[in-house]
Design a protein around this motif. Structure first.
Motif, PDB file in Angstrom:
ATOM      1  N   ARG A 168       2.131  10.768  -2.850  1.00 56.70           N
ATOM      2  CA  ARG A 168       0.833  11.474  -2.368  1.00 56.70           C
ATOM      3  C   ARG A 168      -0.471  10.708  -3.209  1.00 56.70           C
ATOM      4  O   ARG A 168      -1.291  11.094  -2.668  1.00 56.70           O
ATOM      5  CB  ARG A 168       0.719  12.928  -2.995  1.00 56.70           C
ATOM      6  CG  ARG A 168       1.742  13.857  -2.455  1.00 56.70           C
ATOM      7  CD  ARG A 168       1.910  15.045  -2.839  1.00 56.70           C
ATOM      8  NE  ARG A 168       2.793  16.072  -2.575  1.00 56.70           N
ATOM      9  CZ  ARG A 168       4.204  16.153  -2.957  1.00 56.70           C
ATOM     10  NH1 ARG A 168       4.495  15.378  -4.026  1.00 56.70           N
ATOM     11  NH2 ARG A 168       4.778  17.154  -2.264  1.00 56.70           N
ATOM     12  N   SER A 206      -2.212   7.590  -2.783  1.00 56.56           N
ATOM     13  CA  SER A 206      -2.478   6.718  -1.859  1.00 56.56           C
ATOM     14  C   SER A 206      -3.345   5.501  -2.695  1.00 56.56           C
ATOM     15  O   SER A 206      -3.206   4.497  -2.643  1.00 56.56           O
ATOM     16  CB  SER A 206      -2.919   6.982  -0.670  1.00 56.56           C
ATOM     17  OG  SER A 206      -4.193   7.575  -0.973  1.00 56.56           O
ATOM     18  N   GLU A 207      -4.420   6.031  -3.438  1.00 55.00           N
ATOM     19  CA  GLU A 207      -5.196   5.077  -4.342  1.00 55.00           C
ATOM     20  C   GLU A 207      -4.669   4.414  -5.400  1.00 55.00           C
ATOM     21  O   GLU A 207      -4.671   3.363  -5.621  1.00 55.00           O
ATOM     22  CB  GLU A 207      -6.438   5.926  -4.762  1.00 55.00           C
ATOM     23  CG  GLU A 207      -7.302   6.688  -3.763  1.00 55.00           C
ATOM     24  CD  GLU A 207      -8.470   7.349  -4.487  1.00 55.00           C
ATOM     25  OE1 GLU A 207      -8.491   7.559  -5.859  1.00 55.00           O
ATOM     26  OE2 GLU A 207      -9.315   7.884  -3.870  1.00 55.00           O
ATOM     27  N   GLU A 245      -2.440   1.849  -3.459  1.00 48.04           N
ATOM     28  CA  GLU A 245      -3.173   0.686  -3.281  1.00 48.04           C
ATOM     29  C   GLU A 245      -3.733  -0.351  -4.493  1.00 48.04           C
ATOM     30  O   GLU A 245      -3.603  -1.309  -4.164  1.00 48.04           O
ATOM     31  CB  GLU A 245      -4.691   1.288  -2.596  1.00 48.04           C
ATOM     32  CG  GLU A 245      -5.586  -0.057  -2.324  1.00 48.04           C
ATOM     33  CD  GLU A 245      -6.397   0.384  -1.140  1.00 48.04           C
ATOM     34  OE1 GLU A 245      -7.128  -0.490  -0.606  1.00 48.04           O
ATOM     35  OE2 GLU A 245      -6.271   1.475  -0.251  1.00 48.04           O
ATOM     36  N   ASP A 247       3.785   7.723   4.816  1.00 52.71           N
ATOM     37  CA  ASP A 247       2.594   7.884   4.563  1.00 52.71           C
ATOM     38  C   ASP A 247       1.989   6.485   3.646  1.00 52.71           C
ATOM     39  O   ASP A 247       1.036   6.232   3.550  1.00 52.71           O
ATOM     40  CB  ASP A 247       1.910   9.097   3.856  1.00 52.71           C
ATOM     41  CG  ASP A 247       1.977  10.030   5.052  1.00 52.71           C
ATOM     42  OD1 ASP A 247       2.156   9.957   6.102  1.00 52.71           O
ATOM     43  OD2 ASP A 247       2.141  11.174   4.351  1.00 52.71           O
ATOM     44  N   GLN A 248       3.053   5.777   3.183  1.00 55.74           N
ATOM     45  CA  GLN A 248       2.713   4.622   2.305  1.00 55.74           C
ATOM     46  C   GLN A 248       2.692   3.456   3.080  1.00 55.74           C
ATOM     47  O   GLN A 248       1.966   2.229   2.518  1.00 55.74           O
ATOM     48  CB  GLN A 248       3.991   4.534   1.268  1.00 55.74           C
ATOM     49  CG  GLN A 248       3.993   5.501   0.260  1.00 55.74           C
ATOM     50  CD  GLN A 248       5.016   5.433  -1.005  1.00 55.74           C
ATOM     51  OE1 GLN A 248       6.242   4.991  -0.516  1.00 55.74           O
ATOM     52  NE2 GLN A 248       4.763   5.579  -1.987  1.00 55.74           N
ATOM     53  N   VAL A 276      -0.972   1.801   3.929  1.00 56.48           N
ATOM     54  CA  VAL A 276      -1.598   1.185   2.758  1.00 56.48           C
ATOM     55  C   VAL A 276      -0.785   0.017   2.282  1.00 56.48           C
ATOM     56  O   VAL A 276      -1.388  -1.274   2.054  1.00 56.48           O
ATOM     57  CB  VAL A 276      -1.404   2.230   1.484  1.00 56.48           C
ATOM     58  CG1 VAL A 276      -1.852   1.490   0.195  1.00 56.48           C
ATOM     59  CG2 VAL A 276      -2.203   3.509   1.794  1.00 56.48           C
TER      60      VAL A 276
END
Length: 287
Positions: A204, A206-207, A210, A230-231, A234
């Motif tokens: 969850r 994502s920042e 990254e 979802d990864q 990125v």
């Protein structure tokens, strides 16, 4: 074979496989090991074998993570999935290159049985999951012809050495796992295969992913394992060279090609030498 993003998919989940196919990952790793409970392993094995038969047209590589050699399940896994459509195997808990020789011996026979060209199935290795493995990382060089990548893992290593945690309070790896990560990177470079960084557990964040991917690429890794679709976006973005990097790489290569006897050149007021040329060529080769 491009390996920026490698998404794990449980081998017994049709729903997650369907989502994984649409994720944009460079490779899907259908898992027969840790994500499949022991009573479900035979069914997952058959399921993955069936999935292989229906994937004639795709833009991603089909990998399977088999169970470790010491489980007694590896050969059964391989017998079920080594068939046309399989691009590679991920070997967990390998203790060194001797394990890859054994896997390759099995593959030679199974490819013949399946009517495949010998050597068509590549191998990626999780090379840091046992204490013995940590002392055998140099054995992967020179690389076996089937070896495509080395990656590393912390959870199994932590469990077997008795660690109570593998992360600092700020989320960074504790020292033993920094060593494992670094040694995997060096081993892959020595073997001239792709170094793939391990998973980022908080899918969850994502920042955070990254930031970690950018550090990973900075250090020399060329891709990363993903545990959630979802990864993937990125990871793909972070491990792809930017337009500015591509333009600079082309400028460096062109300058040295125009001056074939030069070992050092000035470009836009900055000095570049042969290591910069090698890095530029590697950047362009990744496109």
């Amino acid at each position: 074979m491009r390996l920026r993003s490698l998404l794990f998919v449980p081998g017994d989940s049709e729903r997650k496989f369907a989502r994984g196919r649409e994720s944009g990952a460079d490779a899907l790793i259908l898992d027969l090991e840790d994500s499949v409970a022991p009573p479900q392993k035979a069914a997952a094995r058959g399921h993955v074998g069936q999935l292989l038969e229906g994937q004639a047209s795709r833009d991603w590589a089909f990998f399977v993570r088999v169970n470790a050699l010491d489980t007694g399940l590896t050969l059964d896994d391989m017998a079920a999935v080594v068939k046309p459509g399989l691009d590679g195997l991920l070997i967990p808990k390998a203790n060194g290159a001797a394990d890859i020789e054994r896997i390759a011996y099995y593959l030679d026979a199974l490819e013949v049985r399946s009517g495949m060209e010998r050597g068509s199935v590549r191998v990626a290795v999780v090379c840091t999951e046992t204490p013995r493995a940590m002392f055998a990382l140099g054995s992967y060089a020179p690389a076996h012809p089937r070896l495509a990548a080395l990656t590393w893992g912390a959870e199994d290593l932590s469990a077997v050495i008795g660690g109570t945690d593998n992360k600092e309070s700020d989320g960074s790896w504790t020292w033993p796992y920094q060593v494992a990560r670094t040694q995997c990177l060096f081993a892959a470079a020595a073997a001239e295969v792709a170094p793939i960084d391990t998973l980022f557990a908080d899918f969850r964040d994502s920042e955070g992913l990254e930031r970690d991917c950018r550090r990973s690429r900075r250090d020399g890794f060329v891709g990363r394992v993903a545990i959630h679709p979802d990864q993937v976006g990125v990871i793909n973005r972070c491990f792809a060279p930017s337009e500015a990097e591509i333009a600079q790489a082309r400028k460096i290569v062109a300058a040295f090609e125009a001056n074939p006897g030069a070992g050092t050149l000035g470009i836009d007021g900055k000095m570049y030498d042969i290591p910069h040329l090698k890095a530029a060529r590697k950047t362009l080769a990744s496109l």
